[in-house]
Scaffold this active site. Structure first.
Site, PDB file in Angstrom:
ATOM      1  N   LYS A   1       0.426  -1.073   0.067  1.00 21.46           N
ATOM      2  CA  LYS A   1       0.013  -0.033   0.160  1.00 21.46           C
ATOM      3  C   LYS A   1       0.926   1.061  -0.067  1.00 21.46           C
ATOM      4  O   LYS A   1       1.426   1.454   0.859  1.00 21.46           O
ATOM      5  CB  LYS A   1      -1.066   0.049   0.949  1.00 21.46           C
ATOM      6  CG  LYS A   1      -1.882   1.118   1.549  1.00 21.46           C
ATOM      7  CD  LYS A   1      -1.573   2.516   0.549  1.00 21.46           C
ATOM      8  CE  LYS A   1      -2.324   3.057   1.679  1.00 21.46           C
ATOM      9  NZ  LYS A   1      -1.998   4.726   1.677  1.00 21.46           N
TER      10      LYS A   1
ATOM     11  N   GLY B   1       4.038   3.987  10.547  1.00 20.12           N
ATOM     12  CA  GLY B   1       3.886   5.118  10.540  1.00 20.12           C
ATOM     13  C   GLY B   1       3.327   5.857  12.495  1.00 20.12           C
ATOM     14  O   GLY B   1       3.957   5.602  13.065  1.00 20.12           O
ATOM     15  N   SER B   2       1.830   6.134  11.835  1.00 16.82           N
ATOM     16  CA  SER B   2       1.159   6.400  13.535  1.00 16.82           C
ATOM     17  C   SER B   2       0.752   5.630  14.470  1.00 16.82           C
ATOM     18  O   SER B   2       0.797   4.308  13.313  1.00 16.82           O
ATOM     19  CB  SER B   2       0.477   7.824  12.938  1.00 16.82           C
ATOM     20  OG  SER B   2      -0.629   7.099  12.601  1.00 16.82           O
ATOM     21  N   ARG B   3      -0.016   6.175  15.566  1.00 18.58           N
ATOM     22  CA  ARG B   3      -0.322   5.392  16.784  1.00 18.58           C
ATOM     23  C   ARG B   3      -1.379   4.817  16.100  1.00 18.58           C
ATOM     24  O   ARG B   3      -1.321   4.084  16.056  1.00 18.58           O
ATOM     25  CB  ARG B   3       0.284   6.406  17.771  1.00 18.58           C
ATOM     26  CG  ARG B   3       0.459   5.533  18.976  1.00 18.58           C
ATOM     27  CD  ARG B   3       0.479   5.962  20.385  1.00 18.58           C
ATOM     28  NE  ARG B   3      -0.002   5.449  21.955  1.00 18.58           N
ATOM     29  CZ  ARG B   3       1.110   4.865  22.968  1.00 18.58           C
ATOM     30  NH1 ARG B   3       1.545   6.027  22.241  1.00 18.58           N
ATOM     31  NH2 ARG B   3       0.036   4.823  23.820  1.00 18.58           N
TER      32      ARG B   3
ATOM     33  N   GLY C   1      -1.304   2.787  13.263  1.00 13.60           N
ATOM     34  CA  GLY C   1      -0.879   1.703  13.376  1.00 13.60           C
ATOM     35  C   GLY C   1      -2.203   1.059  14.050  1.00 13.60           C
ATOM     36  O   GLY C   1      -2.680  -0.047  13.947  1.00 13.60           O
TER      37      GLY C   1
ATOM     38  N   GLU D   1       5.608  -0.540  13.276  1.00  8.37           N
ATOM     39  CA  GLU D   1       6.160   0.063  13.897  1.00  8.37           C
ATOM     40  C   GLU D   1       5.883   1.885  14.612  1.00  8.37           C
ATOM     41  O   GLU D   1       5.237   2.116  13.312  1.00  8.37           O
ATOM     42  CB  GLU D   1       7.359   0.284  13.561  1.00  8.37           C
ATOM     43  CG  GLU D   1       8.836   1.161  14.110  1.00  8.37           C
ATOM     44  CD  GLU D   1       9.733   2.276  13.188  1.00  8.37           C
ATOM     45  OE1 GLU D   1       9.902   1.199  12.505  1.00  8.37           O
ATOM     46  OE2 GLU D   1      10.468   2.774  13.589  1.00  8.37           O
TER      47      GLU D   1
ATOM     48  N   CYS E   1      12.617   8.110  13.716  1.00 11.58           N
ATOM     49  CA  CYS E   1      12.397   6.988  14.361  1.00 11.58           C
ATOM     50  C   CYS E   1      12.704   6.823  16.006  1.00 11.58           C
ATOM     51  O   CYS E   1      12.348   7.095  17.074  1.00 11.58           O
ATOM     52  CB  CYS E   1      11.364   5.841  13.822  1.00 11.58           C
ATOM     53  SG  CYS E   1      11.999   4.607  13.019  1.00 11.58           S
TER      54      CYS E   1
ATOM     55  N   GLU F   1       5.202  11.565  21.736  1.00 16.05           N
ATOM     56  CA  GLU F   1       5.933  11.732  20.772  1.00 16.05           C
ATOM     57  C   GLU F   1       5.552  12.900  19.872  1.00 16.05           C
ATOM     58  O   GLU F   1       4.463  13.293  19.772  1.00 16.05           O
ATOM     59  CB  GLU F   1       5.862  10.473  19.463  1.00 16.05           C
ATOM     60  CG  GLU F   1       7.052  11.012  18.374  1.00 16.05           C
ATOM     61  CD  GLU F   1       6.951   9.987  17.509  1.00 16.05           C
ATOM     62  OE1 GLU F   1       8.181   9.442  16.718  1.00 16.05           O
ATOM     63  OE2 GLU F   1       5.634   9.530  16.881  1.00 16.05           O
TER      64      GLU F   1
HETATM   65  P1  NAP Z   1      -0.108   7.805   8.789  1.00 14.42           P
HETATM   66  O1  NAP Z   1      -0.624   8.375   9.113  1.00 14.42           O
HETATM   67  O2  NAP Z   1      -0.179   6.238  10.304  1.00 14.42           O
HETATM   68  O3  NAP Z   1       0.251   7.062   7.373  1.00 14.42           O
HETATM   69  C1  NAP Z   1       1.147   5.455   7.295  1.00 14.42           C
HETATM   70  C2  NAP Z   1       0.589   4.816   6.302  1.00 14.42           C
HETATM   71  O4  NAP Z   1      -0.657   4.132   7.056  1.00 14.42           O
HETATM   72  C3  NAP Z   1       0.054   5.463   4.940  1.00 14.42           C
HETATM   73  O5  NAP Z   1       0.144   4.594   4.216  1.00 14.42           O
HETATM   74  C4  NAP Z   1      -1.876   5.790   5.297  1.00 14.42           C
HETATM   75  O6  NAP Z   1      -2.533   5.857   4.129  1.00 14.42           O
HETATM   76  C5  NAP Z   1      -2.107   4.830   5.613  1.00 14.42           C
HETATM   77  N1  NAP Z   1      -2.786   4.367   7.368  1.00 14.42           N
HETATM   78  C6  NAP Z   1      -3.507   5.419   8.527  1.00 14.42           C
HETATM   79  N2  NAP Z   1      -4.258   5.721   9.010  1.00 14.42           N
HETATM   80  C7  NAP Z   1      -5.260   4.324   8.514  1.00 14.42           C
HETATM   81  C8  NAP Z   1      -5.859   3.692   8.651  1.00 14.42           C
HETATM   82  N3  NAP Z   1      -6.946   4.100   9.790  1.00 14.42           N
HETATM   83  N4  NAP Z   1      -6.680   2.747   8.453  1.00 14.42           N
HETATM   84  C9  NAP Z   1      -5.605   2.358   6.854  1.00 14.42           C
HETATM   85  N5  NAP Z   1      -4.355   3.807   6.198  1.00 14.42           N
HETATM   86  C10 NAP Z   1      -4.534   4.050   7.602  1.00 14.42           C
HETATM   87  O7  NAP Z   1       1.588   8.024   9.173  1.00 14.42           O
HETATM   88  P2  NAP Z   1       2.334   9.236   8.368  1.00 14.42           P
HETATM   89  O8  NAP Z   1       1.510   9.887   7.129  1.00 14.42           O
HETATM   90  O9  NAP Z   1       3.571   8.614   8.077  1.00 14.42           O
HETATM   91  O10 NAP Z   1       2.909  10.422   9.520  1.00 14.42           O
HETATM   92  C11 NAP Z   1       1.771  10.804  10.135  1.00 14.42           C
HETATM   93  C12 NAP Z   1       2.430  10.745  11.322  1.00 14.42           C
HETATM   94  O11 NAP Z   1       3.112   9.841  11.941  1.00 14.42           O
HETATM   95  C13 NAP Z   1       4.134  11.853  11.951  1.00 14.42           C
HETATM   96  O12 NAP Z   1       3.298  13.223  12.275  1.00 14.42           O
HETATM   97  C14 NAP Z   1       4.671  10.826  12.902  1.00 14.42           C
HETATM   98  O13 NAP Z   1       3.360  11.541  14.087  1.00 14.42           O
HETATM   99  C15 NAP Z   1       3.944   9.004  12.792  1.00 14.42           C
HETATM  100  N6  NAP Z   1       5.411   8.745  12.367  1.00 14.42           N
HETATM  101  C16 NAP Z   1       6.203   7.725  13.141  1.00 14.42           C
HETATM  102  C17 NAP Z   1       6.864   7.213  13.127  1.00 14.42           C
HETATM  103  C18 NAP Z   1       8.044   6.485  12.847  1.00 14.42           C
HETATM  104  O14 NAP Z   1       8.607   5.824  12.785  1.00 14.42           O
HETATM  105  N7  NAP Z   1       7.316   6.697  14.624  1.00 14.42           N
HETATM  106  C19 NAP Z   1       7.645   7.560  11.146  1.00 14.42           C
HETATM  107  C20 NAP Z   1       6.283   7.866  10.348  1.00 14.42           C
HETATM  108  C21 NAP Z   1       6.271   8.762  10.550  1.00 14.42           C
HETATM  109  P3  NAP Z   1      -1.745   7.829   3.730  1.00 14.42           P
HETATM  110  O15 NAP Z   1      -1.556   7.087   2.567  1.00 14.42           O
HETATM  111  O16 NAP Z   1      -3.919   6.994   2.737  1.00 14.42           O
HETATM  112  O17 NAP Z   1      -2.598   8.702   4.140  1.00 14.42           O
END
Ligand code: NAP
Length: 523
Positions: free
Chosen positions: A183, A240-242, A245, A264, A301, A392
């Site tokens: 994805k 990605g985000s908590r 995840g 993660e 991260c 975070e």
């Molecule tokens: P994200 O919003 O969690 O998105 C990651 C992936 O998961 C994307 O492909 C997203 O789709 C998908 N997704 C998210 N929520 C979903 C749900 N409820 N149902 C289905 N699919 C879902 O993370 P991000 O865009 O990378 O960054 C946002 C925040 O994540 C950052 O501000 C940061 O706080 C955190 N982050 C943490 C780490 C770490 O390693 N700890 C790394 C990156 C980001 P879409 O592409 O359509 O949005």
């Protein structure tokens, strides 16, 4: 190679009328072309192809899988500068950083190829029959590990190459014998498209069955959730985000057949500066800390988001040195408008907190979506009363926790959630206090460091990039390094099988691989 804007479903490239665009976070400019957004039909097709391919791919000679991974690495390199330029436009990450990330990406594909050739990942165990055992004879038992089935991998926003289409989760799942449906992250669909072209080219060269790899781009929650819910999918890799995840863990565990999700998510990576280290090198530590904190605009991260030390003049020296160094760091573009907005919100929250003291900010910038570093401090007793300060803040923001005593330091560390890393800075004079802290730190984190900084993750055999919740959803594994293959395998035991029916690696005359024979390790 041009970006196609298509969905990569097995060997087909599918275009749809519903499209979305990437944008350049540094300029706000819309990037061509439009990308087809996958819907339920494409989810069904990719999952069905992956399931069909699984039955062939899982029994492929490991040598063929190794060559496929190596060919994929070669094809990624063959994309040349175009890949780096597209990734730069979509993420704002500098070309030098992306060049390093590409080396890591192809390096980990090649490392998994080497790992496949060792055969150790099969986990072979043989307990031979003991027909003369009293009072009952023992049966012949042979164990090997087999792949779980198709895996859905979510590309990470902060590693468009090393944790995306051909990144760590994909490499380990493909090595294990699992087809992968990626994805793609909606922030870098063009980068994903180019890497998908490299992977499909490698599939063709190596005659890998159609459906072993698919890429579904899209920007709707329905795409990710539809993939995780699909009955042919047997595991998930996510960074990605908590919130994201946990939403996926919920879907996976609510299925008629629940499946593992290796997510993660969130980590603030505590660093403890012990008294001996602070008294001998407070200023140098302050500068090193800021270099680690601001690397990649803090979008790692493993970013050091929390510093612990005993109060006193040495801590003041460290703080002054860090504040001066941070003031010199020019802000840079963050990965997306959304990530920048959530960083700003997190910093504002700390700025407005009654118990948090603002120490320093990075230099100002007029650039779009630039993340300006932020350093705060707080008394340890307030951390325990106000756990919200430990949330975070993804970016270059960090909090110094001032402790009045060793006991308070340990008590506050006990309040932390699970982490990817925990770090100690120490000298020989600190060994005694360090040994008292260690049991807490190893319970909290997947990697414990001495005299280093947590950013920078080696891809090796002994690396652990994991940790207790919320660092990950499953602390028993790692997403970086060769041990990551274990996430996508499960053991099967064959009892009293005739040789002709046994899987080849378990046969009595099979070529030697690392194994345990009657409990004893054999090379
Ligand atoms: P994200 O919003 O969690 O998105 C990651 C992936 O998961 C994307 O492909 C997203 O789709 C998908 N997704 C998210 N929520 C979903 C749900 N409820 N149902 C289905 N699919 C879902 O993370 P991000 O865009 O990378 O960054 C946002 C925040 O994540 C950052 O501000 C940061 O706080 C955190 N982050 C943490 C780490 C770490 O390693 N700890 C790394 C990156 C980001 P879409 O592409 O359509 O949005």
């Amino acid at each position: 190679m041009a970006v196609t804007g298509a969905l990569f479903i097995g060997s087909s490239r599918v275009k749809k009328s519903e499209t979305f665009f990437a944008s350049n976070p540094a300029t706000g400019e819309k990037l061509e072309p439009g990308f087809s957004a996958a819907g339920p039909e494409e989810i069904e097709r990719a999952c069905t192809l992956a399931w069909e391919a699984f039955h062939v791919y899982r029994e492929h000679d490991p040598e063929l899988r190794a060559r496929f991974l190596e060919t994929a690495a070669d094809q990624i390199m063959a994309l040349g500068d175009e890949l780096l330029e597209r990734a730069n436009a979509e993420t704002g990450l500098p070309i030098a950083r992306l060049t390093g990330e590409r080396a890591r990406t192809v390096g980990q594909l090649r490392l998994f190829a080497t790992e496949l050739r060792t055969g150790g990942w099969m986990g072979i165990r043989i307990d031979p029959a003991l027909p003369g055992r009293k009072p009952l004879p023992r049966v012949d038992l042979r164990l090997r590990k087999i792949p779980l089935g198709p895996v859905v991998v979510f590309g990470a926003s902060n590693f468009p190459l090393a944790f995306s289409v051909a990144g760590a989760d994909t490499a380990s799942a493909l090595a294990a014998g699992c087809p992968v449906i990626v994805k793609g992250h909606s922030a870098h669909p063009g980068t994903a498209d180019l890497v998908a072209q490299a992977l499909t080219e490698a599939e063709e060269i190596c005659k890998v069955p159609e459906g072993v790899f698919s890429l579904l781009n899209g920007n709707s929650r329905a795409l990710g959730s539809g993939l995780v819910a699909h009955p042919h999918v047997k595991a998930v890799g996510f960074t990605g985000s908590r919130t994201g995840g946990l939403a996926l863990v919920k879907i996976a565990s609510g299925r008629p057949e629940p499946i593992p999700v290796y997510a993660e998510m969130s980590s603030i990576n505590p660093v403890v500066l012990l008294p001996g280290a602070l008294s001998t090198r407070a200023e140098a530590l302050g500068k090193e800390f800021v270099a680690s904190l601001t690397m990649g605009v803090g979008q790692f991260c493993t970013n050091p988001g929390l510093i612990f030390a005993l109060e006193g003049p040495d801590l003041e020296k460290f703080t002054a040195s860090a504040a001066a160094a941070l003031g010199d760091v020019a802000p840079a573009t963050m990965l997306t408008a959304g990530i920048h907005a959530s960083y700003e919100k997190g910093v504002e929250k700390l700025l407005g907190h009654s118990r948090v003291k603002a120490i320093a900010r990075g230099a100002e910038s007029k650039g779009l979506h630039c993340g300006r570093g932020a350093l705060f401090s707080i008394a340890a007793e307030d951390v325990i009363k106000h756990p919200e300060v430990l949330e975070e803040v993804f970016g270059a923001s960090s909090l110094i926790v001032r402790c009045a005593s060793e006991k308070q330091l340990i008590d506050t560390l006990e309040h932390l959630e699970g982490q990817l890393t925990a770090t100690l800075h120490l000298t020989d004079d600190d060994l005694s206090i360090a040994s008292r802290l260690l049991p807490t730190l190893e319970r909290k984190a997947g990697r414990v460091l001495a005299n280093g900084w947590p950013t920078g993750v080696e891809v090796t055999h002994a690396m652990v990039h994991g940790g207790p919740f919320p660092a990950t959803s499953d602390s028993r594994s790692t997403s970086v390094g060769t041990l990551a293959i274990e996430r996508f395998l499960r053991p099967v035991c064959y009892q009293d099988f005739p040789d002709s029916l046994l899987p080849a690696p378990l046969r009595r005359e099979a070529p030697k691989r690392p194994h345990r024979y009657d409990g004893v390790y054999k090379a």
